[in-house]
Design an enzyme around this catalytic site. Structure first.
Site, short mmCIF file in Angstrom:
data_model
loop_
_atom_site.label_atom_id
_atom_site.label_comp_id
_atom_site.label_asym_id
_atom_site.label_seq_id
_atom_site.Cartn_x
_atom_site.Cartn_y
_atom_site.Cartn_z
N GLU A 33 2.97 2.11 0.91
CA GLU A 33 1.55 2.47 0.98
C GLU A 33 1.09 2.44 2.43
O GLU A 33 1.35 1.46 3.15
CB GLU A 33 0.72 1.51 0.14
CG GLU A 33 -0.78 1.54 0.37
CD GLU A 33 -1.41 2.91 0.12
OE1 GLU A 33 -2.30 3.28 0.91
OE2 GLU A 33 -1.00 3.59 -0.85
N ARG B 83 -12.14 1.01 -10.51
CA ARG B 83 -10.84 1.46 -9.99
C ARG B 83 -10.09 0.33 -9.29
O ARG B 83 -8.87 0.21 -9.42
CB ARG B 83 -11.02 2.62 -9.00
CG ARG B 83 -9.68 3.23 -8.55
CD ARG B 83 -9.88 4.36 -7.55
NE ARG B 83 -8.62 4.99 -7.23
CZ ARG B 83 -7.73 4.52 -6.35
NH1 ARG B 83 -8.01 3.39 -5.71
NH2 ARG B 83 -6.60 5.15 -6.11
N ARG C 20 -20.97 9.06 -5.25
CA ARG C 20 -20.45 8.07 -6.18
C ARG C 20 -20.89 6.68 -5.74
O ARG C 20 -21.08 6.42 -4.55
CB ARG C 20 -18.92 8.11 -6.25
CG ARG C 20 -18.37 9.44 -6.69
CD ARG C 20 -16.87 9.38 -6.89
NE ARG C 20 -16.52 8.49 -8.00
CZ ARG C 20 -15.29 8.38 -8.49
NH1 ARG C 20 -14.30 9.04 -7.94
NH2 ARG C 20 -15.04 7.57 -9.51
N ASP D 197 -2.11 13.06 -7.91
CA ASP D 197 -2.78 14.13 -7.18
C ASP D 197 -1.83 14.93 -6.29
O ASP D 197 -2.10 16.07 -5.95
CB ASP D 197 -3.91 13.56 -6.31
CG ASP D 197 -5.15 13.25 -7.12
OD1 ASP D 197 -5.18 13.56 -8.32
OD2 ASP D 197 -6.10 12.67 -6.55
#
Length: 399
Positions: free
Chosen positions: A35, A102, A178, A285
């Site tokens: 990551e 999330r 958001r 994605d």
């Protein structure tokens, strides 16, 4: 060079990457996640887990963990117009959907991974073939090897160019504000209900997270030139309020209580002709970036994870190229359909019917949602692995 040649490398520690890594680790397949961020932080807002992904999380043994984080209260879905008039058939069961923050989902998906299975601060810049292995090149100059690579690194994937040439992301003409509002600021809000308000050129969604202590909201509005270039930027609550001036009191009241919001330019991609090349596959994605209007981006990523686990389970990594071809057959047509459907549903919500494609014959919304929610990704992958068919797509008149 680190010796990880007998493992599967997952690039990206988002929903797709962590769900895949958890599933692979449970299946006894060596896996390591890379990551680029330095930490898995409090990012994003709400995600609605639908039955098709909840089925996967249950198979991964995460249902009890989810129940520790979020309420089991059934989520209803209600539809309103911009004046606040409720549709006659608006209150529907959301078919068992469960909302979650999330950040809590990311924490849950990473919970069972061994500490050394996750390398942070690792920004991939390229993938090279090297005999029977693959070489991962990172921005800090380091390299590692792997038997297979799964690119779950988002719409700007660094892995995708190795797999397939793809055009630039497609801008939808819309942006999304958001954020989260403490439920205590809205004592009269129906806290166990998801709400969708639609009006000309914009729509507004809310649903509860963190055991109904927070209200997640997403406000969709048309973009000007400046907004078009912004993938993610701080939003101004005052500007958001102007966008919804004249709407009903409930929406305006929620907006008035917003302290902080972010805005995203809404982009997707045209469906890709393949998700795999040899021992490299795409997920999430990176494979099927879609607009959020069906709420399936994260759910489809979790479906990807289930399929990848099933094609790789109890199989030598020397057969990974064959396994990835099976994964492509099990997943790509379905996710591509949902990409197109998400784009079309957004046009419908915002009253942009003139932009409908006359050649895109998609089925009605309720039929498609039943098809989406009822799918078993793991079962389909097993069937494809056994030589059976992939999936049948909904047919019928366009929505």
């Amino acid at each position: 060079m680190a010796r990880t040649a007998e493992s599967v490398a997952v690039i990206g520690a988002g929903i797709a990457g962590l769900a895949t890594a958890t599933g692979l680790a449970d299946a006894g397949i060596p896996v390591r996640v890379y990551e680029q961020a330095e930490a898995l932080g409090e990012v994003g807002a709400g995600v609605s887990l639908a039955p098709n992904s909840l089925r996967v999380l249950d198979s991964f043994g995460l249902t009890d963990r989810l129940s520790e984080i979020e309420s089991r209260e059934p989520l209803r879905m209600a539809f309103y117009n911009h004046e606040g008039v409720r549709s006659e058939d608006s209150e529907v069961d959301a078919r068992g959907a469960r909302p979650i923050h999330r950040a809590d989902l990311i924490d849950m998906l990473s919970w069972r991974l061994e500490p050394d299975a996750l390398r942070l601060g690792a920004r991939l810049v390229g993938v090279d073939e090297n005999g029977d292995g693959l070489v991962l090149r990172f921005a800090d100059g380091s390299t590692e090897t792997a038997a297979a690579v799964i690119g779950a690194d988002g719409i700007h994937s660094a892995v995708r160019p190795f797999v397939v040439d793809a055009p630039d992301p497609v801008f939808s003409g819309m942006i999304a504000y958001r954020g989260l509002v403490p439920a205590e600021r809205l004592p009269d809000w129906p806290i166990h209900e998801a709400q969708l308000y639609t009006g000309p050129g914009r729509h507004f969604i809310s649903f509860p997270v963190r055991r109904a202590k927070l209200l997640n909201f997403v406000a969709f509005v048309a973009a000007d030139d400046e907004m078009r270039e912004s993938w993610s930027a701080p939003g101004d609550p005052a500007e958001l309020a102007k966008e919804f001036a004249g709407w009903n009191e409930s929406v305006r009241g929620l907006i008035d209580r917003i302290d902080k919001t972010f805005r995203w330019g809404l982009y997707d991609r045209e469906p890709l002709p393949t998700w795999v090349r040899g021992r490299v596959a795409l997920a999430g994605d990176a494979a099927h970036a879609m607009l959020p209007h069906v709420g399936q981006g994260g759910n489809q990523s979790i479906e990807d994870a289930a399929a990848l686990v099933e094609v790789l389970r109890d199989r030598p990594l020397t057969e990974v190229a064959t396994a990835f071809q099976e994964y492509d057959r099990a997943r790509r047509e379905r996710a591509s359909y949902i990409q197109r459907f998400s784009r079309r549903l957004g046009l419908q919500y915002d009253g942009r019917h003139a932009e409908f494609s006359t050649t895109d014959q998609l089925a009605g919304r309720e039929d498609v949602m039943r098809w989406i929610f009822g799918h078993d990704s793991a079962l389909t992958a097993r069937q494809v692995r056994a030589g059976g068919p992939s999936v049948s797509l909904p047919t019928g008149a366009a929505i």
